[in-house]
Motif scaffolding. Structure first.
Motif, PDB file in Angstrom:
ATOM      1  N   GLN A  34      34.058  20.959  41.782  1.00  0.00           N
ATOM      2  CA  GLN A  34      33.607  21.523  40.515  1.00  0.00           C
ATOM      3  C   GLN A  34      33.817  23.045  40.575  1.00  0.00           C
ATOM      4  O   GLN A  34      33.194  23.737  41.376  1.00  0.00           O
ATOM      5  CB  GLN A  34      32.140  21.175  40.283  1.00  0.00           C
ATOM      6  N   ILE A  35      34.709  23.533  39.738  1.00  0.00           N
ATOM      7  CA  ILE A  35      35.163  24.924  39.788  1.00  0.00           C
ATOM      8  C   ILE A  35      34.594  25.689  38.598  1.00  0.00           C
ATOM      9  O   ILE A  35      34.728  25.255  37.455  1.00  0.00           O
ATOM     10  CB  ILE A  35      36.705  24.963  39.772  1.00  0.00           C
ATOM     11  N   PRO A  36      33.976  26.860  38.853  1.00  0.00           N
ATOM     12  CA  PRO A  36      33.402  27.613  37.737  1.00  0.00           C
ATOM     13  C   PRO A  36      34.493  28.215  36.856  1.00  0.00           C
ATOM     14  O   PRO A  36      35.569  28.583  37.347  1.00  0.00           O
ATOM     15  CB  PRO A  36      32.604  28.722  38.425  1.00  0.00           C
ATOM     16  N   PRO A  37      34.223  28.324  35.544  1.00  0.00           N
ATOM     17  CA  PRO A  37      35.194  29.029  34.709  1.00  0.00           C
ATOM     18  C   PRO A  37      35.238  30.496  35.133  1.00  0.00           C
ATOM     19  O   PRO A  37      34.254  31.030  35.662  1.00  0.00           O
ATOM     20  CB  PRO A  37      34.639  28.876  33.295  1.00  0.00           C
TER      21      PRO A  37
ATOM     22  N   PHE B  52      42.423  26.345  42.411  1.00  0.00           N
ATOM     23  CA  PHE B  52      41.106  26.908  42.121  1.00  0.00           C
ATOM     24  C   PHE B  52      41.236  27.993  41.053  1.00  0.00           C
ATOM     25  O   PHE B  52      40.523  27.981  40.045  1.00  0.00           O
ATOM     26  CB  PHE B  52      40.472  27.488  43.403  1.00  0.00           C
ATOM     27  N   SER B  53      42.149  28.942  41.257  1.00  0.00           N
ATOM     28  CA  SER B  53      42.359  30.025  40.301  1.00  0.00           C
ATOM     29  C   SER B  53      42.796  29.479  38.942  1.00  0.00           C
ATOM     30  O   SER B  53      42.235  29.849  37.902  1.00  0.00           O
ATOM     31  CB  SER B  53      43.411  30.999  40.845  1.00  0.00           C
ATOM     32  N   ALA B  54      43.787  28.609  38.935  1.00  0.00           N
ATOM     33  CA  ALA B  54      44.328  28.080  37.682  1.00  0.00           C
ATOM     34  C   ALA B  54      43.276  27.307  36.883  1.00  0.00           C
ATOM     35  O   ALA B  54      43.116  27.519  35.680  1.00  0.00           O
ATOM     36  CB  ALA B  54      45.534  27.185  37.969  1.00  0.00           C
ATOM     37  N   LEU B  55      42.552  26.426  37.552  1.00  0.00           N
ATOM     38  CA  LEU B  55      41.558  25.611  36.845  1.00  0.00           C
ATOM     39  C   LEU B  55      40.371  26.462  36.379  1.00  0.00           C
ATOM     40  O   LEU B  55      39.791  26.212  35.323  1.00  0.00           O
ATOM     41  CB  LEU B  55      41.096  24.458  37.735  1.00  0.00           C
ATOM     42  N   SER B  56      40.031  27.487  37.141  1.00  0.00           N
ATOM     43  CA  SER B  56      38.973  28.409  36.737  1.00  0.00           C
ATOM     44  C   SER B  56      39.384  29.170  35.478  1.00  0.00           C
ATOM     45  O   SER B  56      38.620  29.260  34.508  1.00  0.00           O
ATOM     46  CB  SER B  56      38.675  29.388  37.883  1.00  0.00           C
ATOM     47  N   ASN B  57      40.587  29.714  35.486  1.00  0.00           N
ATOM     48  CA  ASN B  57      41.064  30.474  34.329  1.00  0.00           C
ATOM     49  C   ASN B  57      41.244  29.593  33.103  1.00  0.00           C
ATOM     50  O   ASN B  57      40.856  29.973  31.993  1.00  0.00           O
ATOM     51  CB  ASN B  57      42.377  31.192  34.669  1.00  0.00           C
ATOM     52  N   GLU B  58      41.801  28.419  33.289  1.00  0.00           N
ATOM     53  CA  GLU B  58      42.028  27.526  32.150  1.00  0.00           C
ATOM     54  C   GLU B  58      40.710  26.998  31.574  1.00  0.00           C
ATOM     55  O   GLU B  58      40.580  26.858  30.357  1.00  0.00           O
ATOM     56  CB  GLU B  58      42.947  26.370  32.536  1.00  0.00           C
TER      57      GLU B  58
ATOM     58  N   THR C 185      41.299  35.301  40.524  1.00  0.00           N
ATOM     59  CA  THR C 185      42.545  35.452  41.271  1.00  0.00           C
ATOM     60  C   THR C 185      42.457  34.742  42.613  1.00  0.00           C
ATOM     61  O   THR C 185      41.376  34.557  43.172  1.00  0.00           O
ATOM     62  CB  THR C 185      42.881  36.937  41.522  1.00  0.00           C
ATOM     63  N   TRP C 186      43.615  34.361  43.112  1.00  0.00           N
ATOM     64  CA  TRP C 186      43.767  33.805  44.452  1.00  0.00           C
ATOM     65  C   TRP C 186      44.744  34.721  45.181  1.00  0.00           C
ATOM     66  O   TRP C 186      45.885  34.878  44.746  1.00  0.00           O
ATOM     67  CB  TRP C 186      44.297  32.374  44.396  1.00  0.00           C
ATOM     68  N   ASN C 187      44.272  35.366  46.235  1.00  0.00           N
ATOM     69  CA  ASN C 187      45.078  36.345  46.978  1.00  0.00           C
ATOM     70  C   ASN C 187      45.713  37.364  46.036  1.00  0.00           C
ATOM     71  O   ASN C 187      46.881  37.720  46.169  1.00  0.00           O
ATOM     72  CB  ASN C 187      46.142  35.656  47.833  1.00  0.00           C
ATOM     73  N   GLY C 188      44.930  37.812  45.049  1.00  0.00           N
ATOM     74  CA  GLY C 188      45.366  38.865  44.146  1.00  0.00           C
ATOM     75  C   GLY C 188      46.169  38.422  42.944  1.00  0.00           C
ATOM     76  O   GLY C 188      46.549  39.243  42.118  1.00  0.00           O
TER      77      GLY C 188
ATOM     78  N   THR D 125      33.486  30.917  44.386  1.00  0.00           N
ATOM     79  CA  THR D 125      33.758  29.663  45.087  1.00  0.00           C
ATOM     80  C   THR D 125      33.312  28.491  44.213  1.00  0.00           C
ATOM     81  O   THR D 125      32.902  28.673  43.068  1.00  0.00           O
ATOM     82  CB  THR D 125      33.096  29.642  46.484  1.00  0.00           C
ATOM     83  N   PHE D 126      33.373  27.298  44.750  1.00  0.00           N
ATOM     84  CA  PHE D 126      33.040  26.092  43.997  1.00  0.00           C
ATOM     85  C   PHE D 126      31.587  26.107  43.525  1.00  0.00           C
ATOM     86  O   PHE D 126      30.701  26.575  44.244  1.00  0.00           O
ATOM     87  CB  PHE D 126      33.245  24.841  44.865  1.00  0.00           C
ATOM     88  N   ILE D 127      31.352  25.556  42.344  1.00  0.00           N
ATOM     89  CA  ILE D 127      29.979  25.307  41.915  1.00  0.00           C
ATOM     90  C   ILE D 127      29.382  24.295  42.878  1.00  0.00           C
ATOM     91  O   ILE D 127      28.274  24.471  43.374  1.00  0.00           O
ATOM     92  CB  ILE D 127      29.932  24.765  40.464  1.00  0.00           C
TER      93      ILE D 127
END
Length: 177
Positions: free
Chosen positions: A116-119, A41-47, A127-130, A98-100
């Motif tokens: 579907q993950i928001p940018p 979730f964190s990685a795909l959001s950031n990318e 972040t995920w757990n910081g 959270t997810f769109i």
């Protein structure tokens, strides 16, 4: 998005020659480790933020390697389970992101889930757990300092007060200010 829109999106993703920084396929036939899902979730959001994409996508029920095939997933097989997942994810991300949406399709090869993950918000890595995660090839790892700074600078780059107002004169300024 309508079911037809989702089917079209899935078809477009399946036709890609390889995964991208913002699209990841997983078989996830029965279950998937929650912490790993959060890292994705964190990685795909950031990318998706860094690549200017409107969303990142984590797709369950599809083989990872081309030619990709729908293999089906039983992950969180109820609507309540998927809704609960949205809440659980928000508890471990910064700003309760959270997810769109979580789209569910029944296809010939089985059930497919499209998360579907928001940018990441402008200027703030997700972040995920910081920890802010990113993608390196097919793996997740902490986002590089360069990429963190690239996201953080987005706010500075869009400072409206730093823009030139064409046609403005000194008479446009408030003497009291």
């Amino acid at each position: 998005m309508t079911p037809e829109d989702i089917r079209s999106k899935l078809s477009q993703m399946l036709d890609l020659p390889s995964e991208t920084e913002w699209i990841e396929f997983k078989e996830a036939k029965n279950d998937y480790h929650f912490d790993e899902l959060g890292q994705y979730f964190s990685a795909l959001s950031n990318e998706s933020n860094l690549m200017g994409q409107p969303a990142g996508w984590l797709v369950f029920g599809v083989t990872n390697k081309p030619p990709r095939q729908i293999c089906g997933t039983n992950y969180r097989s109820t609507k309540q389970g998927l809704e609960k997942l949205k809440v659980q994810i928000s508890k471990h991300t910064n700003h309760q992101i959270t997810f769109i949406d979580i789209h569910e399709l029944k296809e010939h090869g089985g059930r497919v889930l499209l998360f579907q993950i928001p940018p990441a918000p402008r200027g703030i890595p997700t972040t995920w757990n910081g920890v802010a995660y990113g993608r390196i090839s097919e793996h997740n790892s902490p986002l590089s300092l360069h990429e963190i700074e690239q996201i953080r600078r987005q706010i500075v780059l869009d400072d409206w007060s730093a823009h030139i107002c064409k046609g403005a004169t000194i008479s446009d300024l408030d003497p009291q200010a």
